[in-house]
Motif scaffolding. Sequence first.
Motif, PDB file in Angstrom:
ATOM      1  N   PHE A   1      -4.838   6.833  -2.520  1.00 28.37           N
ATOM      2  CA  PHE A   1      -3.995   5.724  -2.114  1.00 28.37           C
ATOM      3  C   PHE A   1      -4.095   4.572  -3.110  1.00 28.37           C
ATOM      4  O   PHE A   1      -5.021   4.532  -3.938  1.00 28.37           O
TER       5      PHE A   1
ATOM      6  N   ASN B   1       0.816  -1.213   0.000  1.00 29.03           N
ATOM      7  CA  ASN B   1       0.000   0.000   0.000  1.00 29.03           C
ATOM      8  C   ASN B   1       0.845   1.256   0.000  1.00 29.03           C
ATOM      9  O   ASN B   1       1.835   1.344   0.714  1.00 29.03           O
TER      10      ASN B   1
ATOM     11  N   LEU C   1       3.068  14.612   1.541  1.00 27.29           N
ATOM     12  CA  LEU C   1       3.696  13.481   2.209  1.00 27.29           C
ATOM     13  C   LEU C   1       3.258  12.181   1.576  1.00 27.29           C
ATOM     14  O   LEU C   1       2.070  11.944   1.368  1.00 27.29           O
TER      15      LEU C   1
ATOM     16  N   VAL D   1      -3.040  -4.390   4.416  1.00 25.17           N
ATOM     17  CA  VAL D   1      -4.242  -3.613   4.139  1.00 25.17           C
ATOM     18  C   VAL D   1      -4.792  -2.981   5.404  1.00 25.17           C
ATOM     19  O   VAL D   1      -5.145  -1.801   5.425  1.00 25.17           O
ATOM     20  N   LEU D   2      -4.877  -3.748   6.465  1.00 24.23           N
ATOM     21  CA  LEU D   2      -5.515  -3.253   7.677  1.00 24.23           C
ATOM     22  C   LEU D   2      -4.613  -3.492   8.879  1.00 24.23           C
ATOM     23  O   LEU D   2      -3.974  -4.528   8.998  1.00 24.23           O
ATOM     24  N   GLY D   3      -4.598  -2.500   9.755  1.00 27.42           N
ATOM     25  CA  GLY D   3      -3.915  -2.683  11.028  1.00 27.42           C
ATOM     26  C   GLY D   3      -2.420  -2.511  10.998  1.00 27.42           C
ATOM     27  O   GLY D   3      -1.744  -2.807  11.970  1.00 27.42           O
ATOM     28  N   PHE D   4      -1.894  -2.024   9.882  1.00 30.99           N
ATOM     29  CA  PHE D   4      -0.454  -1.827   9.791  1.00 30.99           C
ATOM     30  C   PHE D   4      -0.132  -0.339   9.789  1.00 30.99           C
ATOM     31  O   PHE D   4      -0.784   0.453   9.121  1.00 30.99           O
ATOM     32  N   GLY D   5       0.933   0.028  10.529  1.00 29.29           N
ATOM     33  CA  GLY D   5       1.343   1.418  10.548  1.00 29.29           C
ATOM     34  C   GLY D   5       1.846   1.864   9.194  1.00 29.29           C
ATOM     35  O   GLY D   5       2.394   1.079   8.421  1.00 29.29           O
ATOM     36  N   GLN D   6       1.657   3.137   8.908  1.00 28.75           N
ATOM     37  CA  GLN D   6       2.150   3.717   7.663  1.00 28.75           C
ATOM     38  C   GLN D   6       3.481   4.398   7.935  1.00 28.75           C
ATOM     39  O   GLN D   6       3.656   5.077   8.943  1.00 28.75           O
ATOM     40  N   TYR D   7       4.405   4.233   7.004  1.00 30.35           N
ATOM     41  CA  TYR D   7       5.727   4.826   7.111  1.00 30.35           C
ATOM     42  C   TYR D   7       5.815   5.963   6.104  1.00 30.35           C
ATOM     43  O   TYR D   7       5.574   5.767   4.918  1.00 30.35           O
ATOM     44  N   PHE D   8       6.192   7.139   6.613  1.00 35.29           N
ATOM     45  CA  PHE D   8       6.148   8.343   5.804  1.00 35.29           C
ATOM     46  C   PHE D   8       7.521   8.715   5.247  1.00 35.29           C
ATOM     47  O   PHE D   8       8.559   8.454   5.870  1.00 35.29           O
ATOM     48  N   GLY D   9       7.492   9.377   4.105  1.00 32.36           N
ATOM     49  CA  GLY D   9       8.684   9.986   3.557  1.00 32.36           C
ATOM     50  C   GLY D   9       8.934  11.337   4.197  1.00 32.36           C
ATOM     51  O   GLY D   9       8.162  11.783   5.053  1.00 32.36           O
TER      52      GLY D   9
ATOM     53  N   TYR E   1      -3.521   0.236  -3.302  1.00 32.66           N
ATOM     54  CA  TYR E   1      -3.287  -1.003  -2.554  1.00 32.66           C
ATOM     55  C   TYR E   1      -2.706  -2.093  -3.440  1.00 32.66           C
ATOM     56  O   TYR E   1      -2.543  -3.231  -3.018  1.00 32.66           O
TER      57      TYR E   1
ATOM     58  N   PHE F   1       0.407   5.776  -0.208  1.00 33.05           N
ATOM     59  CA  PHE F   1      -0.544   6.850   0.074  1.00 33.05           C
ATOM     60  C   PHE F   1       0.079   8.203  -0.255  1.00 33.05           C
ATOM     61  O   PHE F   1       1.275   8.400  -0.084  1.00 33.05           O
TER      62      PHE F   1
END
Lengths: 113, 115
Positions: free
Chosen positions: A48, A31, A90, A97-105, A50, A33
């Motif tokens: 976003f 995924n 960002l 898909v669900l329940g995972f943290g997003q890692y940002f640039g 997926y 975003f």
Amino acid sequence: DVKVTQSSRYLVKRTGEKVFLECVQDMDHENMFWYRQDPGLGLRLIYFSYDVKMKEKGDIPEGYSVSREKKERFSLILESASTNQTSMYLCASSLGVLGFGQYFGPGTRLTVT
Amino acid sequence: EDQVTQSPEALRLQEGESSSLNCSYTVSGLRGLFWYRQDPGKGPEFLFTLYSAGEEKEKERLKATLTKKESFLHITAPKPEDSATYLCAVQRVRITQGGSEKLVFGKGTKLTVNP
């Protein structure tokens, strides 16, 4: 460590120009975003994806489009930049898909004059 | 509509002065609650995911807890380097096949720790 990179830290464009923002992640995440962040408004989701070639609109998709031709790369396109698109952009990615943290640039500060 | 409210908007602490940040949420079925730290001019840094009421997670001086209506980020004996904006986000349970479910972010608490 997850690494999400964005093509530019700072960008200045003129009204009406077509703008490309690129994002690459190196962790094989499904995924990806695109957000914009403005003072007082917080983080707002633009689009976003997926899966490769799949996309879904977020809260504020108007004036933007996206492209995901490869799993690791997600591009945000401003078809005709306007001054109200001046913002911090960002990119993020997440494993599942669900329940995972997003890692940002690190973000791209875009100014449209 | 899913909502996330963070309080206070800003918090000033002296070094070593412990405190808590609050994240209240309304969501129709919580899949996960996420905490992030954001330094000025940078992207948010992922800290924790909490999935169910009663769960706790710790990282250095930070401890996140979750109830059915809110989450707290406890900061014990903070240092100046803990100064940042802390963001909370929720994700609801997906009820249809395929795709993903977006995160709903709060507006953050700006923490300043003075030496």
